[in-house]
Design an enzyme around this catalytic site. Structure first.
Site, mmCIF file in Angstrom:
data_model
loop_
_atom_site.group_PDB
_atom_site.id
_atom_site.type_symbol
_atom_site.label_atom_id
_atom_site.label_comp_id
_atom_site.label_asym_id
_atom_site.label_seq_id
_atom_site.Cartn_x
_atom_site.Cartn_y
_atom_site.Cartn_z
ATOM 1 C CG ASN A 7 -1.814 1.233 1.265
ATOM 2 O OD1 ASN A 7 -1.431 2.340 0.896
ATOM 3 N ND2 ASN A 7 -3.049 1.036 1.724
ATOM 4 C CD GLU A 34 -4.796 4.539 0.961
ATOM 5 O OE1 GLU A 34 -5.389 5.518 1.445
ATOM 6 O OE2 GLU A 34 -4.223 3.680 1.649
ATOM 7 C CE1 TYR A 110 -6.723 0.490 1.231
ATOM 8 C CE2 TYR A 110 -8.052 1.816 -0.278
ATOM 9 C CZ TYR A 110 -7.407 1.660 0.942
ATOM 10 O OH TYR A 110 -7.451 2.677 1.867
ATOM 11 C CG ASP A 154 -4.393 -2.188 3.114
ATOM 12 O OD1 ASP A 154 -4.719 -2.901 4.084
ATOM 13 O OD2 ASP A 154 -4.442 -0.938 3.132
ATOM 14 C CG ASN A 156 -7.594 -1.557 5.535
ATOM 15 O OD1 ASN A 156 -6.821 -1.115 6.374
ATOM 16 N ND2 ASN A 156 -7.895 -0.900 4.422
ATOM 17 C CG ASP A 256 -0.082 4.332 6.790
ATOM 18 O OD1 ASP A 256 -0.021 4.013 5.581
ATOM 19 O OD2 ASP A 256 -1.132 4.745 7.321
ATOM 20 C CG HIS A 257 0.041 -0.066 4.640
ATOM 21 N ND1 HIS A 257 -0.754 -1.133 4.989
ATOM 22 C CD2 HIS A 257 -0.765 1.032 4.709
ATOM 23 C CE1 HIS A 257 -1.973 -0.718 5.263
ATOM 24 N NE2 HIS A 257 -2.008 0.600 5.102
#
Length: 266
Positions: A7, A34, A110, A154, A156, A256-257
């Site tokens: 991501n 993303e 995603y 991702d 999540n 952040d990933h």
């Protein structure tokens, strides 16, 4: 073959970091989530400069977006579902043509983050997330069983106790709640094997995401494993290794990933 999922949290913002990723991991196939860029504005020259001669993308302005960069030819599956009928660019399905005539089916996802409140009656984002996973699970069950198939992205959701820094404290936090975990496990059990946990026992901590809110992410190490690689059961014997590129969280202007790589002997 090395397949990497990441991501990137805005392709155009972090385009320069792709060189770091390629230098560190040398992927054959790179799946991004993303990307936040519509197809018309996709930086077409960048993948070729990094050695990826084949690109598939599905993007929109400012949100979501997925892309696959490959050193091998790609054929996009245009018949793949539009989950929820929203056209929100959260899934890309493609066939990767390998030397010798073999084909690998690839799914890059995603999954919606789900907002902050884990209650579908008051939080439409959470309801959308649960419905998205339910719909994907039903489709994979209905169209299976699968062979030579890889699902990445991702997703999540951190499904296992040691996929989060504190199972007890995060049970009520979106990404680790029982309704999400139950659904993700059901999706995986529709015909996949968790490729990274194939190598790492479930009692060991394992993360791929650390919040931007942590001033010193490394010291606090309050992570979650939100990024996954699944393979169809026939590929389990072909799994050759994995790597979670933790150092990417310290790159200049990081996502952040962090990238996750899995090697498959094909």
């Amino acid at each position: 073959m090395r397949i990497v999922t990441w991501n990137i949290n805005s392709l155009r913002l972090r385009l320069g970091l792709l060189r770091h990723l390629v230098d560190a991991l040398a992927p054959d196939v790179l799946c991004l989530q993303e990307t936040k860029v519509p197809d018309a504005l996709f930086p077409d020259a960048a993948p070729g400069a990094l050695g990826f001669g084949h690109v598939a993308r599905r993007g929109m302005k400012g949100y979501n977006g997925v892309a696959v960069l490959s050193r091998h030819p790609l054929v996009v599956d245009e018949a793949a579902p539009d989950w929820g009928g929203r056209g929100d660019c959260r899934h890309l399905a493609a066939s990767v043509s390998l030397p010798g005539g073999e084909v690998l089916d690839l799914h890059n996802f995603y999954v919606p983050a789900g907002g902050d409140v884990p209650d579908r009656t008051v939080n439409p984002k959470f309801a959308h997330k649960l419905d998205f996973v339910d719909e994907a699970t039903a489709w994979f069950r209905a169209t299976g069983p699968r062979r030579r198939c890889v699902l990445v992205g991702d997703l999540n959701i951190a499904p296992l106790e040691h996929d989060v820094w504190s199972h007890k404290q995060l049970l009520g936090v979106v990404s680790h709640t029982p309704p999400e975990v139950e659904r993700l496990n059901a999706w995986r059990d529709s015909g996949f094997v968790d490729a990274v946990r194939h190598f790492v026992p479930e009692d060991q901590k394992l993360y791929t995401w650390w919040s931007y809110r942590n001033r010193d992410w490394k010291a606090s190490d309050r992570g979650r494993r939100l990024d996954h690689v699944w393979v169809s059961p026939d590929l389990r014997p072909n799994l050759g290794g994995y790597r979670i590129l933790r150092e990417a969280r310290d790159w200049d202007g990081p996502s952040d990933h962090v990238p996750v790589a899995v090697d498959i002997d094909l």
